[in-house]
Design an enzyme around this catalytic site. Structure first.
Site, PDB file in Angstrom:
ATOM      1  CG  HIS A   1      -1.812  -1.293   1.252  1.00 34.90           C
ATOM      2  ND1 HIS A   1      -3.048  -1.338   0.535  1.00 34.90           N
ATOM      3  CD2 HIS A   1      -1.623  -2.465   2.114  1.00 34.90           C
ATOM      4  CE1 HIS A   1      -3.514  -2.448   0.768  1.00 34.90           C
ATOM      5  NE2 HIS A   1      -2.639  -3.096   1.583  1.00 34.90           N
TER       6      HIS A   1
ATOM      7  CB  SER B   1      14.340  18.860 -17.079  1.00 35.60           C
ATOM      8  OG  SER B   1      13.543  20.076 -17.165  1.00 35.60           O
TER       9      SER B   1
END
Length: 463
Positions: free
Chosen positions: A156, A279
């Protein structure tokens, strides 16, 4: 029918056009496959006396790529709706009167196109399996290398119990082994001859139809069948399912890499070279570009898979539209699967692993990742439920006070009069990885025992 990778398709296609798959489904290879089928048909008919041996020899000699004008063929195909009419005319133009009337004798368009497609799908799966071999071998090496690298297991999205990075890789490796089995099954399903004539009864082939079909299959290296599949497209759906679920398996690997390379985790990274994952505006960025591409490919393949069940609706003895859908979705999903494997190989062979960061992350949250381990350790002395309650209370205190679980556990145990039940040494992460080593060894052994499709196909041919 033909891969569309040369057309303005999509930006994804510029990244995801696996060269081998695009070649298999290229216009040239499509035509070559069709020519192989026409040549095999003529040879089989010559051997069975359906046409003369001389005519069969002449036809085989004319079924060569240099006799086909591509522009003329595709112009004819756009007008007729299919390429075989034009293909047969061009073959016939290179034959004298007599054998020119024996080309494509008794066959129908879909016989030739389906048999050619069977050759292409077979080659596609063989190429995917070869890539899978390289990927699995790389993951097996990494699993063995990091079989004792203790890290946080996460459920989870939260730290749960310790595991090893090798065991995490082993789970993916075993899934790929199962995918290899599915590839082999799909390969057996798709490599089937189609030679049943206009309505599926093969009436035009005459009394030697069964023998002709069997010999054509033998010449092409395909399996024979006595049941037509012009409108039974589950074979293609099996191919699509294997390609799509293979992408899904690789997306699971990719998702783990994306998550483990997060700045806050920083345990595993893709390989690096200058400007890889850069980037345009943030100089520090090294984005997980291979993993991202795999995830995008998997999403595309998953959506495409729905079209494969749609083509199974083809009715009566010939499809009216469903068949045409195959001409895009079959080569596309093959190319996507091949491209996902390309990127997964890059990751597997070049991944960077920070084992020290893994150790450091085990100490996050005050070592609460050891809660189950310490509960099990205490269960022998006070019973599981009492141990659970004690460790639960200690976990709450450790979080609230920002202390270490072990210290909080001793405080709570003393307050409850159970301090004497605690051992001198609480279990450590490296002591609580259970069957991790066995899992790695088993997954590697199972992978190494799996049979490459090329070897299995060669063995079947010898039989």
């Amino acid at each position: 029918m033909v891969a569309t990778h040369n057309a303005p398709f999509s930006m994804l296609w510029q990244f995801a056009g696996n060269a081998t798959q695009c070649e298999i489904y290229s216009a040239q290879n499509t035509i070559d496959s069709l020519l192989r089928v026409e040549a095999a048909l003529a040879q089989a008919q010559g051997e069975q006396g359906v046409i003369s041996v001389q005519d069969a020899t002449a036809i085989k000699g004319a079924c060569v790529a240099e006799n086909i004008d591509h522009d003329e063929l595709w112009a004819s195909a756009r007008n007729v709706g299919y390429p075989i009419f034009g293909l047969v005319r061009q073959i016939s133009e290179h034959l004298p009167e007599g054998p020119d009337g024996r080309v494509h004798y008794g066959a129908t368009t879909q016989d030739i196109m389906d048999s050619g497609l069977a050759l292409q799908m077979s080659a596609s799966l063989e190429a995917l399996d070869a890539q899978l071999q390289r990927l699995g071998d790389a993951l097996a090496t990494q699993a063995d290398r990091y079989k004792d690298a203790v890290m946080a297991g996460r459920t989870h999205a939260q730290q749960a119990v310790p595991t090893t990075f090798g065991a995490s890789i082993a789970v993916v490796l075993d899934e790929l082994r199962r995918q290899r089995e599915r590839i082999a099954s799909a390969h057996e399903s798709v490599r089937v001859i189609s030679m049943f004539g206009a309505g599926g009864t093969n009436a035009a082939q005459g009394p030697h139809s069964i023998q002709v079909r069997g010999r054509v299959a033998e010449l092409l290296g395909l399996r024979d069948t006595d049941v037509p599949w012009h409108v039974d497209r589950d074979r293609l759906s099996e191919y699509g399912f294997v390609c799509a679920t293979l992408c899904g398996s690789l997306a699971k690997l990719a998702r783990d890499i994306v998550d483990l390379s997060r700045t806050e985790i920083g345990e595993v990274f893709e390989p690096f070279n200058e400007h890889r994952g850069a980037s345009s505006t943030m100089p520090q960025k090294v984005n997980p570009i291979s993993s991202e591409l795999i995830i995008g490919i998997s999403a595309s393949a998953s959506a495409l898979l729905s079209a494969f069940t749609r083509i199974q609706e083809a009715g009566h003895q010939r499809a009216a539209g469903e068949w045409q859908a195959e001409w895009l979705i079959v080569p596309t999903i093959g190319a996507l699967a091949g491209s996902a494997l390309d990127e997964a190989i890059v990751i597997a062979e070049g991944m960077r692993v920070d084992t020290e960061r893994m150790k450091a992350n085990l100490r996050l949250d005050g070592g609460l990742i050891m809660a189950e381990a310490q509960m099990i350790q205490l269960a022998d002395h006070m019973g599981r439920e009492h141990a659970h309650d004690l460790v639960y209370a200690a976990s709450e205190r450790a979080r609230a006070q920002g202390t270490v679980l072990g210290e909080a556990l001793r405080e709570v145990a003393d307050e409850q009069g159970k301090g004497q039940l605690l051992p001198d040494h609480l279990v450590a992460p490296q002591d609580y990885v259970g069957e991790a080593s066995h899992i790695v060894e088993t997954a590697i052994s199972n992978w190494q025992g799996s049979t490459p499709l090329a070897a299995a196909t060669e063995h079947a041919a010898r039989r």
